[in-house]
Enzyme design. Structure first.
Site, mmCIF file in Angstrom:
data_model
loop_
_atom_site.group_PDB
_atom_site.id
_atom_site.type_symbol
_atom_site.label_atom_id
_atom_site.label_comp_id
_atom_site.label_asym_id
_atom_site.label_seq_id
_atom_site.Cartn_x
_atom_site.Cartn_y
_atom_site.Cartn_z
ATOM 1 N N GLU A 52 0.832 -1.199 0.000
ATOM 2 C CA GLU A 52 0.000 0.000 0.000
ATOM 3 C C GLU A 52 0.872 1.258 0.000
ATOM 4 O O GLU A 52 1.859 1.338 0.733
ATOM 5 C CB GLU A 52 -0.882 -0.016 1.259
ATOM 6 N N LYS A 123 -9.930 2.888 -2.066
ATOM 7 C CA LYS A 123 -10.159 2.393 -0.708
ATOM 8 C C LYS A 123 -11.419 3.021 -0.117
ATOM 9 O O LYS A 123 -11.564 4.244 -0.081
ATOM 10 C CB LYS A 123 -8.931 2.720 0.153
ATOM 11 N N CYS A 158 -5.756 -2.508 3.111
ATOM 12 C CA CYS A 158 -5.405 -2.325 4.516
ATOM 13 C C CYS A 158 -6.593 -2.238 5.490
ATOM 14 O O CYS A 158 -7.163 -3.251 5.855
ATOM 15 C CB CYS A 158 -4.478 -1.126 4.646
#
Length: 191
Positions: A52, A123, A158
């Site tokens: 990431e 995200k 994440c």
């Protein structure tokens, strides 16, 4: 129907996970070329995965605006060529994306073996409450799955891990493999 008729065939695949050291003295361009070299060395792999926010640094908030780019920017260009040279699907981790109206996103990029961009994912669940990613970046809205020659990949990043409804949605959308690059702070390493 006997058991042999209900079990689908399992095919083998080979994946490589590349961990990159992110030094604040390196430029994003230096990191791109270092990562591309590692990806090119993964010939024979079906899937290669980068971390990431490796181009700007996951915790380098001061660099995000400077190193932000479009999904067709310099990272995509270099990673596309690396995927093509390795002959592998490449999950290029995530970049700080700047869209047309200037909003920043934490965006994952997935390239096929020919270097074509086959999927991008913004995200959805941004880390933090009143600092960092939660205040500096926009949140995505779309569940993203990508069919490959070894199965359907679902994309997450994440902090998304803490939200099971995303993974239920990915499974409902046909995901057979879920790729979740992450950059955890030192305080979370034991997790």
């Amino acid at each position: 129907m006997d058991r042999a008729e209900t079990v689908s065939e399992v095919t083998a695949m080979r994946a490589s996970l590349i961990q990159l050291s992110v030094d604040s003295s390196d430029s994003a361009d230096e990191r791109r070329h270092r990562a591309a070299s590692l990806v090119r060395g993964s010939t024979g792999d079906d899937l290669v995965v980068l971390p990431e926010l490796w181009t700007a640094g996951a915790w380098s908030y001061d660099r995000w605006g400077r190193d932000a780019e479009g999904v067709d920017g310099p990272t995509a260009e270099v990673m596309s060529a690396a995927a093509r040279e390795a002959g592998a699907w490449l999950h290029a981790g995530s970049i700080v994306e700047r869209d047309g109206d200037g909003t920043l996103y934490n965006t994952a990029l997935l390239f096929d073996r020919a270097g074509e961009l086959h999927g991008s994912y913004r995200k959805i669940h941004r880390y933090g409450f009143d600092t960092g990613e939660a205040t500096m970046m926009g949140g995505g809205a779309d569940i993203v799955t990508v069919p490959t020659d070894f199965g359907v990949i679902g994309l997450a990043i994440c902090y998304d891990l803490r939200f099971p409804e995303l993974f239920r949605g990915l499974l409902d959308a046909g995901a057979e493999l879920i790729v979740v690059p992450a950059a955890w702070p030192a305080a979370r390493l034991s997790h």
